[in-house]
Write a protein that holds these residues in place. Structure first.
Motif, PDB file in Angstrom:
ATOM      1  N   GLY A 107       0.824  -1.202   0.000  1.00  0.00           N
ATOM      2  CA  GLY A 107       0.000   0.000   0.000  1.00  0.00           C
ATOM      3  C   GLY A 107       0.857   1.249   0.000  1.00  0.00           C
ATOM      4  N   ARG A 108       1.902   1.250   0.811  1.00  0.00           N
ATOM      5  CA  ARG A 108       2.788   2.418   0.902  1.00  0.00           C
ATOM      6  C   ARG A 108       3.479   2.693  -0.432  1.00  0.00           C
ATOM      7  N   ASP A 109       3.984   1.624  -1.092  1.00  0.00           N
ATOM      8  CA  ASP A 109       4.694   1.812  -2.357  1.00  0.00           C
ATOM      9  C   ASP A 109       3.744   2.250  -3.470  1.00  0.00           C
ATOM     10  N   ASN A 110       2.512   1.762  -3.424  1.00  0.00           N
ATOM     11  CA  ASN A 110       1.524   2.255  -4.385  1.00  0.00           C
ATOM     12  C   ASN A 110       1.327   3.761  -4.227  1.00  0.00           C
ATOM     13  N   LEU A 111       1.253   4.232  -2.991  1.00  0.00           N
ATOM     14  CA  LEU A 111       1.090   5.671  -2.759  1.00  0.00           C
ATOM     15  C   LEU A 111       2.339   6.440  -3.186  1.00  0.00           C
ATOM     16  N   VAL A 147       3.908  15.206  -5.469  1.00  0.00           N
ATOM     17  CA  VAL A 147       3.612  15.421  -4.050  1.00  0.00           C
ATOM     18  C   VAL A 147       4.769  14.895  -3.211  1.00  0.00           C
ATOM     19  N   ASP A 148       5.131  15.619  -2.157  1.00  0.00           N
ATOM     20  CA  ASP A 148       6.176  15.185  -1.244  1.00  0.00           C
ATOM     21  C   ASP A 148       5.786  13.839  -0.612  1.00  0.00           C
ATOM     22  N   GLU A 149       6.730  12.890  -0.601  1.00  0.00           N
ATOM     23  CA  GLU A 149       6.436  11.574  -0.033  1.00  0.00           C
ATOM     24  C   GLU A 149       6.176  11.627   1.472  1.00  0.00           C
ATOM     25  N   GLY A 150       6.491  12.746   2.099  1.00  0.00           N
ATOM     26  CA  GLY A 150       6.160  12.931   3.502  1.00  0.00           C
ATOM     27  C   GLY A 150       4.660  12.959   3.759  1.00  0.00           C
ATOM     28  N   GLY A 179      -7.748   3.594  -1.355  1.00  0.00           N
ATOM     29  CA  GLY A 179      -8.209   4.525  -2.388  1.00  0.00           C
ATOM     30  C   GLY A 179      -8.466   5.910  -1.819  1.00  0.00           C
ATOM     31  N   VAL A 180      -9.069   5.974  -0.633  1.00  0.00           N
ATOM     32  CA  VAL A 180      -9.293   7.267   0.016  1.00  0.00           C
ATOM     33  C   VAL A 180      -7.953   7.901   0.406  1.00  0.00           C
ATOM     34  N   ALA A 181      -6.999   7.083   0.903  1.00  0.00           N
ATOM     35  CA  ALA A 181      -5.668   7.619   1.243  1.00  0.00           C
ATOM     36  C   ALA A 181      -5.030   8.272   0.025  1.00  0.00           C
ATOM     37  N   ALA A 182      -5.197   7.656  -1.150  1.00  0.00           N
ATOM     38  CA  ALA A 182      -4.639   8.227  -2.378  1.00  0.00           C
ATOM     39  C   ALA A 182      -5.247   9.595  -2.675  1.00  0.00           C
TER      40      ALA A 182
END
Length: 206
Positions: free
Chosen positions: A88-92, A101-104, A135-138
């Protein structure tokens, strides 16, 4: 806002018919109607994914699909799709790079949807509810002023639906605006400040 927004397919199918919609800043607006009423077609036009046959729309003061407007909104239309073998993290991370967008922003987005502990698990191992939450996190990566969510509880069990409702309520606080499409009356009653009802492509009540 939209004025006379219309989408026709060929001669016989009118998916959206002269839609006049006004969503106010800082509200959670429910876009309620049965399946096939024209909700997703409307959202696709607002995002610039398809062009209207006639009429106009403005999203955050810009034409649909305009880069200046897209930078300030996040959207999830229909089922979210991610790389199944990435976490999930790598997808984001992939999405953050595309969006500049900053990965932070990734860790706070995962925390907002309660996926911090599962962020390093592969997307393919996620339950349907977790996939919807990713999906919402994205949509939150850009810390958007406007969130457009299309049937975010689709396919979820009752517990997952309750979690998603709580999440959307929390996201709609402050100055952020949420446009929520749904066919569930109980959902919009519990979440939304105002509701527009669409049937046969027309706004029939508000």
């Amino acid at each position: 806002e939209t004025d006379g927004l219309t989408k026709r397919y060929g001669e016989g199918i009118v998916a959206v018919d002269k839609l006049a919609l006004r969503v106010k800043r800082g509200e959670v607006y429910g876009f309620l109607g049965p399946n096939g009423a024209g909700k997703t077609t409307t959202l696709r036009m607002l995002l610039g994914l398809i062009r209207p046959t006639s009429g106009t729309a403005h999203v955050l003061g810009h034409a649909p699909g305009d880069a200046a407007g897209l930078r300030r909104l996040g959207a999830m239309v229909e089922t979210p799709a991610f790389y199944p073998y990435l976490s999930g993290r790598d997808n984001l991370k992939v999405l953050a790079r595309y969006a500049g967008v900053d990965e932070g922003r990734i860790a706070p987005a995962l925390a907002q949807v309660d996926l911090s502990k599962r962020g390093d698990d592969t997307f393919g191992t996620y339950s349907l509810g977790m996939k919807q939450r990713l999906g919402v996190a994205a949509t939150l990566l850009k810390d958007p002023e406007l969130l457009i969510l299309d049937e975010p509880t689709n396919g979820l069990d009752p517990a997952g639906m309750a979690e998603m409702r709580d999440l959307i309520r929390s996201l709609g606080r402050g100055n952020r605006t949420v446009l929520l499409s749904s066919h569930l009356m109980t959902e919009v009653e519990q979440i939304c400040d105002r509701v527009g009802v669409i049937s046969g492509g027309r706004l029939v009540a508000e």
